[in-house]
Design a protein around this motif. Sequence first.
Motif, mmCIF file in Angstrom:
data_model
loop_
_atom_site.group_PDB
_atom_site.id
_atom_site.type_symbol
_atom_site.label_atom_id
_atom_site.label_comp_id
_atom_site.label_asym_id
_atom_site.label_seq_id
_atom_site.Cartn_x
_atom_site.Cartn_y
_atom_site.Cartn_z
ATOM 1 N N PHE A 50 0.820 -1.204 0.000
ATOM 2 C CA PHE A 50 0.000 0.000 0.000
ATOM 3 C C PHE A 50 0.851 1.250 0.000
ATOM 4 C CE2 PHE A 50 -2.637 -3.069 2.457
ATOM 5 C CZ PHE A 50 -3.680 -3.167 1.561
ATOM 6 N N ARG A 51 0.235 2.315 -0.432
ATOM 7 C CA ARG A 51 0.815 3.650 -0.318
ATOM 8 C C ARG A 51 -0.261 4.527 0.292
ATOM 9 N NH1 ARG A 51 2.980 5.827 -5.516
ATOM 10 N NH2 ARG A 51 3.923 7.342 -4.119
ATOM 11 N N LEU A 52 -0.492 4.355 1.574
ATOM 12 C CA LEU A 52 -1.468 5.093 2.380
ATOM 13 C C LEU A 52 -2.908 4.629 2.133
ATOM 14 C CD1 LEU A 52 0.092 8.662 2.112
ATOM 15 C CD2 LEU A 52 0.486 6.934 3.875
ATOM 16 N N PRO A 53 -3.283 3.463 2.660
ATOM 17 C CA PRO A 53 -4.659 2.990 2.518
ATOM 18 C C PRO A 53 -5.613 3.873 3.325
ATOM 19 C CG PRO A 53 -3.476 1.604 4.057
ATOM 20 C CD PRO A 53 -2.477 2.551 3.471
ATOM 21 N N ARG B 60 -2.219 7.019 -2.236
ATOM 22 C CA ARG B 60 -1.066 7.350 -3.083
ATOM 23 C C ARG B 60 -0.882 6.351 -4.225
ATOM 24 N NH1 ARG B 60 1.183 12.425 -2.613
ATOM 25 N NH2 ARG B 60 1.151 12.978 -0.437
ATOM 26 N N GLY B 61 -1.364 5.136 -4.042
ATOM 27 C CA GLY B 61 -1.265 4.138 -5.102
ATOM 28 C C GLY B 61 -2.296 4.349 -6.195
ATOM 29 N N ASN B 62 -3.317 5.145 -5.901
ATOM 30 C CA ASN B 62 -4.359 5.477 -6.877
ATOM 31 C C ASN B 62 -5.048 4.249 -7.464
ATOM 32 O OD1 ASN B 62 -4.079 8.375 -6.787
ATOM 33 N ND2 ASN B 62 -2.086 8.049 -7.753
ATOM 34 N N PHE C 242 -8.888 -8.327 -1.706
ATOM 35 C CA PHE C 242 -8.239 -9.393 -0.952
ATOM 36 C C PHE C 242 -9.280 -10.390 -0.464
ATOM 37 C CE2 PHE C 242 -5.735 -5.572 -0.471
ATOM 38 C CZ PHE C 242 -4.424 -6.007 -0.613
ATOM 39 N N THR C 243 -8.820 -11.581 -0.088
ATOM 40 C CA THR C 243 -9.692 -12.505 0.635
ATOM 41 C C THR C 243 -9.802 -12.004 2.071
ATOM 42 O OG1 THR C 243 -7.909 -13.929 1.449
ATOM 43 C CG2 THR C 243 -8.813 -14.445 -0.753
ATOM 44 N N SER C 244 -10.664 -12.597 2.853
ATOM 45 C CA SER C 244 -10.814 -12.194 4.253
ATOM 46 C C SER C 244 -9.565 -12.495 5.077
ATOM 47 C CB SER C 244 -12.028 -12.882 4.883
ATOM 48 O OG SER C 244 -11.877 -14.286 4.827
ATOM 49 N N GLU C 245 -8.672 -13.330 4.549
ATOM 50 C CA GLU C 245 -7.407 -13.641 5.225
ATOM 51 C C GLU C 245 -6.271 -12.748 4.739
ATOM 52 O OE1 GLU C 245 -9.210 -16.262 3.665
ATOM 53 O OE2 GLU C 245 -10.286 -16.473 5.551
ATOM 54 N N GLY C 246 -6.559 -11.832 3.812
ATOM 55 C CA GLY C 246 -5.537 -10.907 3.347
ATOM 56 C C GLY C 246 -4.760 -11.359 2.142
ATOM 57 N N VAL C 247 -5.219 -12.391 1.457
ATOM 58 C CA VAL C 247 -4.543 -12.858 0.249
ATOM 59 C C VAL C 247 -4.973 -11.959 -0.919
ATOM 60 C CG1 VAL C 247 -4.279 -14.781 -1.373
ATOM 61 C CG2 VAL C 247 -4.469 -15.219 1.099
ATOM 62 N N PHE C 248 -3.973 -11.400 -1.618
ATOM 63 C CA PHE C 248 -4.241 -10.512 -2.736
ATOM 64 C C PHE C 248 -4.987 -11.246 -3.845
ATOM 65 C CE2 PHE C 248 -2.949 -8.873 -6.885
ATOM 66 C CZ PHE C 248 -3.377 -7.540 -6.781
ATOM 67 N N VAL C 249 -6.023 -10.574 -4.391
ATOM 68 C CA VAL C 249 -6.796 -11.153 -5.496
ATOM 69 C C VAL C 249 -6.603 -10.352 -6.774
ATOM 70 C CG1 VAL C 249 -9.108 -11.737 -6.304
ATOM 71 C CG2 VAL C 249 -8.517 -12.102 -3.898
ATOM 72 N N SER C 250 -6.804 -9.022 -6.687
ATOM 73 C CA SER C 250 -6.677 -8.193 -7.885
ATOM 74 C C SER C 250 -6.611 -6.720 -7.493
ATOM 75 C CB SER C 250 -7.851 -8.426 -8.839
ATOM 76 O OG SER C 250 -9.064 -8.019 -8.232
ATOM 77 N N LYS C 251 -6.344 -5.881 -8.511
ATOM 78 C CA LYS C 251 -6.383 -4.430 -8.290
ATOM 79 C C LYS C 251 -6.741 -3.755 -9.593
ATOM 80 C CE LYS C 251 -1.518 -3.221 -8.980
ATOM 81 N NZ LYS C 251 -0.342 -2.625 -8.350
ATOM 82 N N TRP C 252 -7.275 -2.575 -9.454
ATOM 83 C CA TRP C 252 -7.579 -1.754 -10.625
ATOM 84 C C TRP C 252 -7.463 -0.299 -10.273
ATOM 85 C CZ3 TRP C 252 -11.411 -4.255 -7.879
ATOM 86 C CH2 TRP C 252 -12.428 -3.479 -7.366
#
Length: 154
Positions: free
Chosen positions: A117-120, A137-139, A144-154
């Motif tokens: 992250f860049r400032l969530p 900042r990441g724009n 994520f899953t409920s356990e914090g596993v990354f799924v995707s971003k846009w």
Amino acid sequence: MLQRLGRYEVLETLAGGGQGTGDGEFDSAGGVAAASDGSVYVTDPFQHRIQKFTSEGVFVSKWGTEGTGDGQFTGPTGVAVASDGSVYVADYSNNRIQKFTSEGVFVSKWGTQGAGFRLPTGVAVAPDGSVYVSDYRGNHIQKFTSEGVFVSKW
């Protein structure tokens, strides 16, 4: 007769506390989320804590202190509650999401500056348990899953 109230006057009316650092008071009210049981969670970024209230605004509990350890915050901004009662907090300056029980017991965390992250700032939980995080900042938005596993971003 309707009356226009300032931010702290509204908080004082709802929570009986107003501006301050005591239980039920806010130095700076941030994000707010309501749970299915009627509990209301509010971030207080300048006091580095989460406060829990009844749906009528009665103070129930609080957790968090300033720092980088588990259960500590540096400017928590967003909060969301899952259908199972789990509470997710966007820990702004620590660049992470922290997960707690409804009573404020630390469960897990994920994210780091730059790599995650860049400032969530915001966090939301979908009915299927997916966790969405807005990154200032990441724009982008990350899923994520409920356990914090990354799924995707846009």
